[in-house]
Design a protein around this motif. Structure first.
Motif, PDB file in Angstrom:
ATOM      1  N   LYS A 193       0.833  -1.197   0.000  1.00 25.72           N
ATOM      2  CA  LYS A 193       0.000   0.000   0.000  1.00 25.72           C
ATOM      3  C   LYS A 193       0.870   1.251   0.000  1.00 25.72           C
ATOM      4  O   LYS A 193       0.577   2.233  -0.711  1.00 25.72           O
ATOM      5  CB  LYS A 193      -0.919  -0.004   1.224  1.00 25.72           C
ATOM      6  N   MET A 194       1.959   1.222   0.781  1.00 25.16           N
ATOM      7  CA  MET A 194       2.875   2.364   0.792  1.00 25.16           C
ATOM      8  C   MET A 194       3.530   2.554  -0.574  1.00 25.16           C
ATOM      9  O   MET A 194       3.712   3.686  -1.042  1.00 25.16           O
ATOM     10  CB  MET A 194       3.933   2.171   1.882  1.00 25.16           C
ATOM     11  N   LEU A 195       3.869   1.438  -1.221  1.00 21.63           N
ATOM     12  CA  LEU A 195       4.464   1.525  -2.551  1.00 21.63           C
ATOM     13  C   LEU A 195       3.456   2.088  -3.548  1.00 21.63           C
ATOM     14  O   LEU A 195       3.805   2.876  -4.434  1.00 21.63           O
ATOM     15  CB  LEU A 195       4.939   0.143  -3.005  1.00 21.63           C
ATOM     16  N   GLU A 196       2.194   1.708  -3.373  1.00 14.62           N
ATOM     17  CA  GLU A 196       1.142   2.208  -4.264  1.00 14.62           C
ATOM     18  C   GLU A 196       0.998   3.717  -4.130  1.00 14.62           C
ATOM     19  O   GLU A 196       0.808   4.430  -5.129  1.00 14.62           O
ATOM     20  CB  GLU A 196      -0.172   1.509  -3.938  1.00 14.62           C
ATOM     21  N   VAL A 197       1.112   4.230  -2.920  1.00 10.41           N
ATOM     22  CA  VAL A 197       1.052   5.677  -2.707  1.00 10.41           C
ATOM     23  C   VAL A 197       2.238   6.362  -3.383  1.00 10.41           C
ATOM     24  O   VAL A 197       2.093   7.419  -4.017  1.00 10.41           O
ATOM     25  CB  VAL A 197       1.021   6.009  -1.196  1.00 10.41           C
ATOM     26  N   THR A 198       3.423   5.749  -3.267  1.00 11.67           N
ATOM     27  CA  THR A 198       4.606   6.310  -3.947  1.00 11.67           C
ATOM     28  C   THR A 198       4.397   6.339  -5.448  1.00 11.67           C
ATOM     29  O   THR A 198       4.740   7.320  -6.121  1.00 11.67           O
ATOM     30  CB  THR A 198       5.855   5.477  -3.596  1.00 11.67           C
TER      31      THR A 198
END
Length: 386
Positions: free
Chosen positions: A288-293
């Motif tokens: 999810k954090m990677l998706e935000v990035t």
């Protein structure tokens, strides 16, 4: 910065999802769900269906048959393909060579190759890596000597390429060759050629990888006569063309949708082992954090066509999470994966039989598309300022 999808983007995602459900052949879908490799015929049929819809070339301009999508729409499209899952349009065709021809090709080259490339009437492979010239691509030694005879201008090409993905399916190969061995810098003596795989002197031999499959090949070029009109860009300026191609290759490089699909398989098998569910949740949180990035990078692309060094972060972390998810799937399958592996190639028809081969071949993801060490150097220089 508002990273929430707009109503139009939400509607677009649903449109893509609905199209895949209605048009992807059931057998092709089953192959993809089970982690198997679709046949050439299945890939061609699906890409031609997408092309008829105008969706086979997400990043191409409308002038050459592209849909004119924004970076966000392109990412949504590929994410839905990965999660369905469905085959991507062949990246050698639409994400690599197509954008290069649009930017550097002559009008005649564009008219000759682009429609056939989009429709997969021509299947391309990439002829870059060589023994001793992989991560150091500028060390290419395959030679191309220009000449002229009664049949016109041409290059005589001699050398060897290795790790050519799907070259056994390919009709043509785009390749980097050395045209000026005396150039003061090794990057300045290279040219970008298009080579018909049926020409005399072209030989492709299979390489069976650790997963037991035939996806990559070595290609030998022995006194191959290539017409000079197959040169893309200026002679000895192939490095500029190649850098453009490698930049295009990074479209949606995080492959978040692929990791989501693997995790769905894991969670479907973890009811008897809660610890595996906890590990899957941890990967999902990082994903999810990677998706935000990725959304931040895509938002920046709305306002600039320049390369964003954060794409290296997407590549690094995206690969790590995909590898972690594949390892977790092997753990979820347990001893059954080893039994399937021992049963031989026929076990690949069983979803359990794909877990271990896919885990093994994903180790190579740290190398292809730009080795992790190279990506770390880019991050250090261009993001951390080291």
């Amino acid at each position: 910065m508002d990273l929430r999808p707009s109503p139009e983007e939400v509607a677009f995602r649903q449109e893509v999802r609905d199209y895949i459900r209605a048009n992807l052949a059931p057998e092709t879908h089953r192959v993809m769900i089970e982690g198997r490799i679709p046949t050439k015929g299945q890939v061609v049929a699906w890409q031609q269906a997408l092309n008829a819809r105008g969706w086979a070339t997400p990043a191409w301009p409308s002038e050459w048959g592209g849909p004119g999508w924004s970076p966000v729409q392109r990412a949504v499209f590929l994410d839905e393909l990965h999660q369905a899952p469905a085959p991507e349009p062949v990246s050698f065709n639409v994400a690599m060579l197509g954008p290069v021809l649009i930017r550097y090709g002559t009008q005649a080259q564009k008219e000759r190759f682009l429609p056939a490339t989009a429709n997969l009437d021509i299947w391309w492979c990439q002829g870059f890596s060589e023994p001793g010239a992989g991560s150091d691509l500028a060390a290419v030694r395959t030679s191309a000597v220009r000449g002229h005879d009664a049949d016109g201008d041409h290059f005589i090409v001699d050398g060897q390429k290795i790790w050519q993905g799907m070259a056994h399916h390919a009709d043509w190969m785009f390749t980097l060759v050395r045209t000026d061995p005396q150039a003061p810098k090794k990057q300045t003596g290279l040219s970008f050629l298009l080579i018909d795989m049926t020409l005399p002197g072209v030989t492709a031999r299979p390489i069976i990888t650790i997963d037991g499959r035939h996806e990559v090949n070595e290609v030998f070029l022995d006194n191959v006569r290539v017409p000079a009109d197959c040169l893309v860009g200026a002679e000895n300026d192939g490095w500029s063309v190649t850098k453009s191609l490698l930049s295009s290759e990074r479209t949606n490089i995080a492959r978040i949708g692929m990791t989501k699909h693997i995790l769905r398989r894991v969670k479907a098998m973890t009811s008897d082992d809660p610890s595996l569910g906890v590990k899957a949740a941890a990967i999902e949180a990082e994903l999810k954090m990677l998706e935000v990035t990725q959304l931040r990078v895509l938002d920046a692309q709305r306002h600039s066509d320049g390369a964003d060094p954060r794409s290296s972060v997407l590549k690094l972390k995206g690969v790590e999470l995909r590898q972690a998810a594949s390892e977790l799937l092997v753990a979820a399958c347990g001893i059954d994966t080893l039994r399937a592996e021992a049963a031989g190639p026929e076990a690949i028809a069983d979803p359990l039989g794909t877990a271990l081969p896919n885990y093994a071949i994903l180790r190579a993801a740290s190398i292809y598309g730009g080795a992790s060490e190279v990506q770390k150097t880019i991050v250090a220089k261009n993001i951390l300022g080291l």
